[in-house]
Enzyme design. Structure first.
Site, mmCIF file in Angstrom:
data_model
loop_
_atom_site.group_PDB
_atom_site.id
_atom_site.type_symbol
_atom_site.label_atom_id
_atom_site.label_comp_id
_atom_site.label_asym_id
_atom_site.label_seq_id
_atom_site.Cartn_x
_atom_site.Cartn_y
_atom_site.Cartn_z
ATOM 1 N N ARG A 230 0.707 -1.231 0.237
ATOM 2 C CA ARG A 230 0.019 0.100 0.182
ATOM 3 C C ARG A 230 0.892 1.360 0.174
ATOM 4 N NH1 ARG A 230 -2.214 -3.735 -0.602
ATOM 5 N NH2 ARG A 230 -3.689 -4.606 0.028
ATOM 6 N N GLU B 138 -4.563 2.834 6.925
ATOM 7 C CA GLU B 138 -4.171 2.527 5.446
ATOM 8 C C GLU B 138 -4.996 3.773 4.854
ATOM 9 O OE1 GLU B 138 -5.348 -1.062 3.428
ATOM 10 O OE2 GLU B 138 -5.919 0.076 1.869
ATOM 11 N N SER C 155 -10.376 -1.670 4.275
ATOM 12 C CA SER C 155 -9.523 -1.907 5.470
ATOM 13 C C SER C 155 -9.089 -0.538 5.985
ATOM 14 C CB SER C 155 -8.615 -3.059 5.167
ATOM 15 O OG SER C 155 -8.633 -3.945 4.497
HETATM 16 C C1 LIG Z 1 -15.681 -1.745 0.369
HETATM 17 C C2 LIG Z 1 -14.123 -1.239 0.205
HETATM 18 C C3 LIG Z 1 -13.306 -2.379 -0.083
HETATM 19 C C4 LIG Z 1 -11.995 -2.125 -0.381
HETATM 20 N N1 LIG Z 1 -11.210 -3.212 -0.822
HETATM 21 C C5 LIG Z 1 -9.838 -3.081 -1.090
HETATM 22 C C6 LIG Z 1 -9.014 -4.030 -1.316
HETATM 23 O O1 LIG Z 1 -9.330 -5.081 -1.167
HETATM 24 N N2 LIG Z 1 -7.750 -3.659 -1.475
HETATM 25 C C7 LIG Z 1 -7.178 -2.446 -1.666
HETATM 26 O O2 LIG Z 1 -5.834 -2.294 -1.687
HETATM 27 N N3 LIG Z 1 -8.010 -1.292 -1.242
HETATM 28 C C8 LIG Z 1 -9.522 -1.685 -0.833
HETATM 29 N N4 LIG Z 1 -10.083 -0.533 -0.680
HETATM 30 C C9 LIG Z 1 -9.583 0.880 -0.705
HETATM 31 C C10 LIG Z 1 -9.741 1.484 -1.822
HETATM 32 O O3 LIG Z 1 -10.796 1.182 -2.543
HETATM 33 C C11 LIG Z 1 -8.274 1.669 -2.712
HETATM 34 O O4 LIG Z 1 -7.438 2.159 -2.050
HETATM 35 C C12 LIG Z 1 -8.573 2.552 -4.136
HETATM 36 O O5 LIG Z 1 -7.434 2.144 -4.975
HETATM 37 C C13 LIG Z 1 -8.473 3.828 -3.889
HETATM 38 O O6 LIG Z 1 -9.018 4.670 -5.133
HETATM 39 P P1 LIG Z 1 -9.769 6.091 -5.060
HETATM 40 O O7 LIG Z 1 -9.806 6.479 -6.544
HETATM 41 O O8 LIG Z 1 -10.844 5.966 -4.277
HETATM 42 O O9 LIG Z 1 -8.742 6.952 -4.334
HETATM 43 P P2 LIG Z 1 -9.189 8.238 -3.342
HETATM 44 O O10 LIG Z 1 -9.570 7.614 -2.015
HETATM 45 O O11 LIG Z 1 -9.967 9.289 -3.932
HETATM 46 O O12 LIG Z 1 -7.669 8.581 -3.272
HETATM 47 C C14 LIG Z 1 -6.871 7.978 -2.499
HETATM 48 C C15 LIG Z 1 -5.325 9.013 -2.741
HETATM 49 O O13 LIG Z 1 -4.830 8.758 -4.017
HETATM 50 C C16 LIG Z 1 -4.623 10.084 -4.298
HETATM 51 N N5 LIG Z 1 -5.133 10.133 -5.595
HETATM 52 C C17 LIG Z 1 -6.420 9.829 -6.155
HETATM 53 N N6 LIG Z 1 -6.069 10.317 -7.450
HETATM 54 C C18 LIG Z 1 -5.151 10.523 -7.859
HETATM 55 C C19 LIG Z 1 -4.451 11.270 -9.104
HETATM 56 N N7 LIG Z 1 -4.763 11.275 -10.168
HETATM 57 N N8 LIG Z 1 -3.147 11.412 -8.957
HETATM 58 C C20 LIG Z 1 -2.459 11.605 -7.908
HETATM 59 N N9 LIG Z 1 -3.160 10.983 -6.675
HETATM 60 C C21 LIG Z 1 -4.400 10.615 -6.690
HETATM 61 C C22 LIG Z 1 -5.713 10.916 -3.331
HETATM 62 O O14 LIG Z 1 -5.156 12.361 -3.065
HETATM 63 C C23 LIG Z 1 -5.628 10.228 -1.902
HETATM 64 O O15 LIG Z 1 -4.143 10.377 -1.480
HETATM 65 C C24 LIG Z 1 -11.559 -0.624 -0.441
HETATM 66 C C25 LIG Z 1 -12.373 0.401 -0.185
HETATM 67 C C26 LIG Z 1 -13.716 0.062 0.026
HETATM 68 C C27 LIG Z 1 -14.747 1.103 0.416
#
Ligand SMILES: Cc1cc2nc3c(=O)[nH]c(=O)nc-3n(C[C@H](O)[C@H](O)[C@H](O)COP(=O)(O)OP(=O)(O)OC[C@H]3O[C@@H](n4cnc5c(N)ncnc54)[C@H](O)[C@@H]3O)c2cc1C
Length: 334
Positions: free
Chosen positions: A153, A330, A228
């Site tokens: 991560r 995380e 998580s």
């Molecule tokens: C129900 C559920 C299940 C999940 N299961 C998993 C799992 O199995 N494994 C796992 O690893 N994660 C899991 N996650 C966490 C999450 O889905 C991941 O971390 C996901 O990749 C975050 O992506 P996002 O687009 O929502 O990012 P955001 O939450 O919007 O942002 C995350 C970070 O990335 C940065 N960011 C976003 N876009 C950009 C960009 N274009 N350039 C630079 N920085 C950027 C943001 O500023 C922030 O720091 C889960 C979440 C939920 C709600």
């Protein structure tokens, strides 16, 4: 715009479609201190952020390109492309590499930054290069998968000073037509093992992964969470032995090798939380998901950022007292 479903207010929201548009915003100083938001699935707004500018990429495009290298296919995806759509579409095209990451919410930009992982796979395993805009120089840069310095991560994007922020515009992934299923996660291997006579395809694997996830994790459409909440702690072999001695029984974990080649033990944060007696903890509108205590949920949609922080602090303190292990979130806090 976040899966936690917690009210938060930013000063300004800018949505853009192209990398050229992003560069123009940077030129006019709009990106200074701005927060890139993807699907908001790994982020917690802890209070009002009225001075904050939030930017979001609306470009959801992706393309698949055959290469001269037999069996290898390059998939380019814009930052706003929904990760699970990409998992579904590449699996349907018979490509191996993303199937174990099926069902993870969020967009490619966020996934590249977080190095999402599930069921024995991490996105970093298939990242060939990432195109970004450097906010300080207003120049486009391309990082190879190696330069992204992927870890658990973790990535180089998380360690850039805010003023030199790299905003991801596109990721290029290397997938395979002639790939093999990644069955390194024992639960997935057992499931697949029970399906005799089946022609194993990326789509079949995706279906099994989705079925496993659905039984354990809250559906973001129904219950707010960011998945998580804590990382699984990684400790030395000696410290693991010490914790077992203190606990008087086995403390589950599995061996991992860190970037220095040292063997360490990755503990299960969910197990530590459970055995510390935190499962029933709550704070205001925040509580733990009964089927997976690693997930803090917005129980009935009325939690505040402060409630989540209170619960997080209670859990960290209780696990520290019980096992001497420091849990680290995380989820990104703003
Ligand atoms: C129900 C559920 C299940 C999940 N299961 C998993 C799992 O199995 N494994 C796992 O690893 N994660 C899991 N996650 C966490 C999450 O889905 C991941 O971390 C996901 O990749 C975050 O992506 P996002 O687009 O929502 O990012 P955001 O939450 O919007 O942002 C995350 C970070 O990335 C940065 N960011 C976003 N876009 C950009 C960009 N274009 N350039 C630079 N920085 C950027 C943001 O500023 C922030 O720091 C889960 C979440 C939920 C709600």
């Amino acid at each position: 715009m976040t899966t936690f479903g917690i009210d938060a207010e930013c000063g300004r929201l800018i949505e853009y479609d192209t990398a050229a548009e992003l560069r123009e915003l940077c030129k006019s100083g709009e990106l200074d201190g701005a927060l890139p938001l993807g699907g908001g699935s790994n982020i917690l707004f802890t209070g009002a952020c009225r001075d904050l500018t939030v930017i979001h990429c609306r470009n959801t495009a992706f393309s698949i390109r055959e290469t001269d290298n037999c069996g290898i296919v390059e998939v380019s995806a814009a930052a706003g492309c929904v990760l699970d759509t990409l998992c579904e579409q590449t699996a349907a095209a018979g490509l191996w590499g993303l199937e174990n990451l099926s069902g993870i919410p969020g967009e490619i930009g966020g996934a590249v930054v977080q190095n999402v992982g599930a069921y024995g796979a991490e996105l970093g395993d298939v990242v060939a290069r990432v195109n970004c805009l450097n906010v300080k120089t207003n120049e486009f840069v391309t990082l190879t998968g190696e330069e992204c310095r992927y870890g658990y991560r973790d990535s180089v994007f998380k360690h850039h000073p805010a003023k030199e922020q790299l905003i991801v515009t596109e990721a290029v992934l290397t997938l395979r037509r002639d790939g093999v299923p990644n069955l390194s996660y024992s639960g997935l291997k057992e499931r697949i093992g029970r399906m005799s006579g089946l022609n194993l395809s990326p789509t079949v694997m995706r279906g099994e992964v989705m079925a496993m996830r659905n039984g354990k994790l809250p559906d973001p459409k129904k219950t707010g969470s960011a998945g998580s909440f804590f990382k699984n702690p990684v400790v030395s072999l000696e410290f693991h032995a010490e914790i077992e001695k203190r606990y008087g029984d086995r403390v589950p974990g599995h061996k991992v090798t860190d970037s220095d080649g040292l063997e360490r033990i990755k503990l299960s944060a969910a197990w530590l939380i459970d055995k510390s007696g935190c499962k029933q903890f709550s704070a205001g509108g925040a509580s733990l998901w009964p089927l997976q205590p690693l997930v803090i949920v917005n129980t009935e949609g009325a939690a505040t950022g402060a409630d989540v922080i209170n619960l997080e602090k209670q859990i960290i303190a209780t696990v520290r007292t019980r096992f001497g292990v420091e849990l680290v979130p995380e989820v990104i806090h703003i």
